[in-house]
Design a protein around this motif. Structure first.
Motif, PDB file in Angstrom:
ATOM      1  N   VAL A  11       0.837  -1.206   0.000  1.00 30.51           N
ATOM      2  CA  VAL A  11       0.000   0.000   0.000  1.00 30.51           C
ATOM      3  C   VAL A  11       0.871   1.254   0.000  1.00 30.51           C
ATOM      4  N   ARG A  12       0.484   2.213  -0.829  1.00 31.43           N
ATOM      5  CA  ARG A  12       1.129   3.521  -0.848  1.00 31.43           C
ATOM      6  C   ARG A  12       0.288   4.472   0.008  1.00 31.43           C
ATOM      7  N   VAL A  30      -4.664   6.393   0.436  1.00 27.60           N
ATOM      8  CA  VAL A  30      -4.132   5.039   0.326  1.00 27.60           C
ATOM      9  C   VAL A  30      -4.350   4.549  -1.099  1.00 27.60           C
ATOM     10  N   SER A  31      -3.414   3.771  -1.606  1.00 26.14           N
ATOM     11  CA  SER A  31      -3.616   3.186  -2.934  1.00 26.14           C
ATOM     12  C   SER A  31      -2.895   1.847  -3.016  1.00 26.14           C
ATOM     13  N   GLN A  32      -3.467   0.957  -3.819  1.00 27.32           N
ATOM     14  CA  GLN A  32      -2.889  -0.371  -4.023  1.00 27.32           C
ATOM     15  C   GLN A  32      -3.271  -0.871  -5.403  1.00 27.32           C
ATOM     16  N   VAL A  33      -2.343  -1.584  -6.034  1.00 29.29           N
ATOM     17  CA  VAL A  33      -2.601  -2.203  -7.337  1.00 29.29           C
ATOM     18  C   VAL A  33      -3.098  -3.624  -7.113  1.00 29.29           C
ATOM     19  N   ARG A 111      -3.464  -4.721 -14.849  1.00 34.71           N
ATOM     20  CA  ARG A 111      -4.030  -4.643 -13.508  1.00 34.71           C
ATOM     21  C   ARG A 111      -4.650  -3.257 -13.290  1.00 34.71           C
ATOM     22  N   ALA A 112      -5.175  -3.024 -12.089  1.00 35.67           N
ATOM     23  CA  ALA A 112      -5.833  -1.743 -11.821  1.00 35.67           C
ATOM     24  C   ALA A 112      -5.445  -1.243 -10.438  1.00 35.67           C
ATOM     25  N   ARG A 113      -5.324   0.074 -10.337  1.00 36.00           N
ATOM     26  CA  ARG A 113      -4.989   0.709  -9.059  1.00 36.00           C
ATOM     27  C   ARG A 113      -6.234   1.303  -8.419  1.00 36.00           C
ATOM     28  N   PHE A 114      -6.424   0.987  -7.153  1.00 34.64           N
ATOM     29  CA  PHE A 114      -7.468   1.590  -6.327  1.00 34.64           C
ATOM     30  C   PHE A 114      -6.817   2.667  -5.470  1.00 34.64           C
ATOM     31  N   GLU A 115      -7.390   3.861  -5.487  1.00 36.06           N
ATOM     32  CA  GLU A 115      -6.878   4.957  -4.662  1.00 36.06           C
ATOM     33  C   GLU A 115      -8.038   5.615  -3.948  1.00 36.06           C
ATOM     34  N   LEU A 116      -7.896   5.800  -2.639  1.00 32.21           N
ATOM     35  CA  LEU A 116      -8.922   6.460  -1.840  1.00 32.21           C
ATOM     36  C   LEU A 116      -8.286   7.604  -1.061  1.00 32.21           C
ATOM     37  N   GLU A 117      -8.887   8.776  -1.181  1.00 38.56           N
ATOM     38  CA  GLU A 117      -8.443   9.950  -0.448  1.00 38.56           C
ATOM     39  C   GLU A 117      -9.525  10.350   0.548  1.00 38.56           C
ATOM     40  N   TRP A 180       1.892   4.889   8.802  1.00 41.11           N
ATOM     41  CA  TRP A 180       1.271   6.219   8.789  1.00 41.11           C
ATOM     42  C   TRP A 180       2.136   7.241   9.512  1.00 41.11           C
ATOM     43  N   PHE A 181       2.866   6.830  10.525  1.00 40.76           N
ATOM     44  CA  PHE A 181       3.833   7.720  11.165  1.00 40.76           C
ATOM     45  C   PHE A 181       4.877   8.171  10.145  1.00 40.76           C
ATOM     46  N   GLU A 182       5.397   7.231   9.369  1.00 43.49           N
ATOM     47  CA  GLU A 182       6.404   7.572   8.359  1.00 43.49           C
ATOM     48  C   GLU A 182       5.827   8.519   7.302  1.00 43.49           C
ATOM     49  N   ALA A 183       4.579   8.283   6.891  1.00 40.26           N
ATOM     50  CA  ALA A 183       3.950   9.156   5.893  1.00 40.26           C
ATOM     51  C   ALA A 183       3.726  10.556   6.468  1.00 40.26           C
ATOM     52  N   HIS A 184       3.385  10.620   7.750  1.00 37.93           N
ATOM     53  CA  HIS A 184       3.152  11.890   8.418  1.00 37.93           C
ATOM     54  C   HIS A 184       4.440  12.715   8.459  1.00 37.93           C
TER      55      HIS A 184
END
Length: 210
Positions: A11-12, A30-33, A111-117, A180-184
């Protein structure tokens, strides 16, 4: 058994800001292929019967302008819908309103990427718990979707309602909270404040004392 570390790494996650009419808002993305095409992925995230298999039972009128309600969780209004590419909706829970935007994009390999904001106004909870407060829940959602698609569309047996309180589920929450700490911090947050917020969130999800 869930491949906890593999799913977390698949997950990105990004943390950002948006300026809305009512003021500044925080965003968690979050996004995932996935190993499926855009059409099937769209069906999985917009069809009530399939949503119930990997996320939560949902009722209401799932079309533009309609209201939806997730069982025991958020409800809202579908504000935009562009099949099979994207939709957006309000996310109303606990007396507060935020927003979600879902985007599906094809990958070059089929394939397809799902992304949710997830977009929310800044409040005291953000300072106390940081992005993991919503991010860990969305990570669990992406895990459910991953297992659903990998099984050919069935309801995954690995993650029942009590899975989050198992040792495996707690380890998933811990690793998600760390991610999420790292992303923050990557988004420019003060490292000490981000660490404290992540620790509080992980403790809340795992039932551990701070």
């Amino acid at each position: 058994m869930v491949e906890v570390t593999g799913q977390i790494n698949a997950v990105r996650r990004t943390v950002g800001e948006r300026v809305l009419e009512a003021g500044t808002a925080r965003t968690c993305t979050v996004s995932q292929v996935y190993d499926t095409g855009v059409e099937d992925l769209w069906d999985a995230v917009t069809t009530p019967e399939r949503i119930a298999r990997w996320f939560l039972p949902v009722s209401g009128d799932l079309r533009l302008g309609g209201r939806y309600q997730l069982e025991g969780n958020a409800g809202g209004t579908i504000e935009r819908c562009d099949p099979p590419k994207s939709f957006s909706a309000t996310w109303e829970y606990g007396g507060q309103t935020s927003w979600i935007e879902v985007r599906l994009t094809p990958e070059e390999d089929g394939r397809a990427r799902f992304e949710l904001e997830h977009i929310a106004h800044v409040d005291d909870r953000w300072g106390e718990f940081g992005p993991g407060a919503v991010g860990i829940g969305w990570d669990m959602g992406l895990l459910g979707l991953s297992l659903h698609l990998a099984s050919g569309g069935s309801a995954p047996d690995e993650v029942g309602a009590d899975w989050p309180v198992t040792d495996e589920g707690k380890e998933f929450s811990r690793q998600s909270g760390e991610a999420w700490f790292e992303a923050h911090v990557a988004a420019g947050a003060d490292e000490a404040a981000a660490r404290a917020a992540a620790d509080r969130t992980i403790a809340a999800y795992t039932g551990a004392a701070e």
